[in-house]
Write a protein that holds these residues in place. Structure first.
Motif, short mmCIF file in Angstrom:
data_model
loop_
_atom_site.label_atom_id
_atom_site.label_comp_id
_atom_site.label_asym_id
_atom_site.label_seq_id
_atom_site.Cartn_x
_atom_site.Cartn_y
_atom_site.Cartn_z
N LYS A 7 12.63 17.21 -2.15
CA LYS A 7 13.88 17.01 -3.09
C LYS A 7 15.02 16.48 -2.15
O LYS A 7 15.66 15.71 -2.72
N GLN A 11 16.70 13.00 -3.12
CA GLN A 11 17.85 12.65 -3.33
C GLN A 11 19.04 12.31 -2.76
O GLN A 11 20.04 12.49 -2.85
N THR A 12 18.42 11.72 -1.76
CA THR A 12 19.40 10.87 -0.82
C THR A 12 18.97 9.39 -0.97
O THR A 12 17.78 9.00 -0.34
N ASP A 75 21.26 7.30 -10.40
CA ASP A 75 21.00 8.56 -10.37
C ASP A 75 19.74 9.15 -9.87
O ASP A 75 18.66 8.76 -10.48
N VAL A 76 19.83 9.56 -8.62
CA VAL A 76 18.50 10.07 -8.12
C VAL A 76 18.14 11.51 -7.86
O VAL A 76 17.22 11.89 -7.21
N THR A 77 18.74 12.07 -9.11
CA THR A 77 18.16 13.57 -9.28
C THR A 77 17.02 13.80 -9.63
O THR A 77 16.44 13.10 -10.64
N VAL A 78 16.24 14.83 -8.78
CA VAL A 78 14.97 15.27 -9.25
C VAL A 78 14.89 16.43 -10.09
O VAL A 78 15.67 17.28 -9.85
N GLY A 87 11.84 11.73 -10.92
CA GLY A 87 12.99 11.34 -10.31
C GLY A 87 12.63 9.91 -9.89
O GLY A 87 11.67 9.48 -9.34
#
Length: 361
Positions: A7, A11-12, A75-78, A87
């Protein structure tokens, strides 16, 4: 477990040419595990494990690319859905980076009997117009110290044994522009349209498999303006180098003809050249097959374009192999089966162990 890292990595953001934040994260994770980390001029992150008595022996290089196909605004939210992590970029190639980081953690906690140096890299520039610049830089700088190259990329159970050659062009058509009523000037968009039509009319052999794709086409400024500029991005691929070279020549000629016939200028820039051909990875494939059998993983071989392509000009045995199960790569709803990361890690560690016993020559 690799899930610990996945994650944070996914998310980076890491758009091609802007991988710095993720490179910083990976460098920090590896440093925290106790490894000496290098950052090279291309932006790659590298750690070299050289046990006493192995100095000078050819190393096995494992590499996973840092970059994703998504831009900085994505938006790379998992999130989790029924045992899946979902994601943008969670699989390609965040999951591979997570598994490699977990491998480094395991080698620190449960050292393997390394009889040869092991290098692990997180490289830039695999996707899009990155043109494998990270892998190319690593191999150009360190070929003499390497014995084999394994690109850790893709799905568990797939080994890429043949590199698909790729040529890419940015074609910019340039005209005088003007007013749609008040001027009578050639349109750059007219030239672009002619070029696309001519490109898709080119003969493509079915064997060896050869493809052509105009992936992006843009131009013009308003409905009542004659387009002064128009641009396309062209992707050419083939399993055969000679066939690719022939298609390259015909495609370039078609774009020049379109510009000439429409009465505009053409600026043509080659923006990608991924070498193709045999990866010379037979010995590596034997290790991958054995590790797959032991892990009860069904293995199939494939042809693709990966960082392993960069090894072709260097006559270095190479392969690409995946370490996770998932789907929807290059889509915002990409997913990874969380339970697949542990067998992927065991598989990768076993390949490393087998290489120590039977180094590739």
């Amino acid at each position: 477990m690799p899930l610990t890292y996945l994650k944070r990595i996914a998310q980076t953001p890491a758009p091609t040419f802007h991988e710095e934040r993720r490179a910083d994260l990976i460098a920090g994770l590896w440093t925290d595990l106790g490894y000496a980390v290098e950052r090279d001029a291309a932006g790659n992150v590298l750690t070299r494990i050289t046990p006493p008595g192995t100095e000078g022996l050819p190393a096995l290089l494992l590499a996973s690319h840092l970059d994703t196909v998504f831009d900085a605004d994505t938006d790379v939210t998992v999130h989790e859905e029924g045992g899946r992590l979902v994601g943008p970029g969670v699989g390609d190639n965040s999951a591979s980076l997570a598994v490699m980081t977990a491998l480094l953690r395991d080698l620190r906690e449960r050292p393997a009997a390394l009889r040869r140096p092991l290098w692990i890299a997180a490289n830039v520039g695999e996707e899009g117009l990155g043109d494998l610049r990270g892998a190319k830089h690593l191999l150009q700088a360190h070929r003499a110290q390497l014995g084999a190259f394994l690109a850790v990329d893709g799905y568990l159970g797939i080994a890429v044994t043949r590199a698909v050659g790729v040529r890419r062009y940015r074609a910019t058509f340039i005209g005088p522009g003007g007013h749609s009523w008040g001027d009578q000037a050639p349109s750059a968009l007219h030239a672009l349209g002619r070029a696309i039509s001519a490109l898709y009319a080119l003969y493509l052999p079915t064997s060896p498999r050869t493809t052509l794709n105009v992936g992006v086409a843009t131009g013009g400024t308003s409905v009542n303006s004659i387009a002064g500029t128009a641009e396309l991005l062209l992707d050419l691929r083939s399993l055969d180098g000679e066939v690719l070279g022939d298609l390259d020549r015909r495609a370039v000629a078609a774009m020049h003809a379109a510009a000439r016939e429409a009465g505009v200028k053409l600026h043509l820039e080659r923006v990608g050249d991924r070498p193709g051909g045999d990866l010379r990875g037979e010995a590596l494939l034997e290790l991958v097959r054995e590790a797959s059998r032991e892990g009860r993983i069904d293995l199939r071989v494939a042809s693709s374009s990966t960082d392993a392509n960069a090894a072709v000009p260097h006559d270095l045995p190479a392969l690409a192999a995946g370490v996770y199960r998932g789907g929807n790569a290059h889509r915002t709803d990409e997913w990874v089966q969380a339970s697949s990361l542990t067998p992927g890690l065991k598989f990768l560690r076993r390949v490393v162990e087998l290489y120590q016993r039977r180094p590739v020559r």
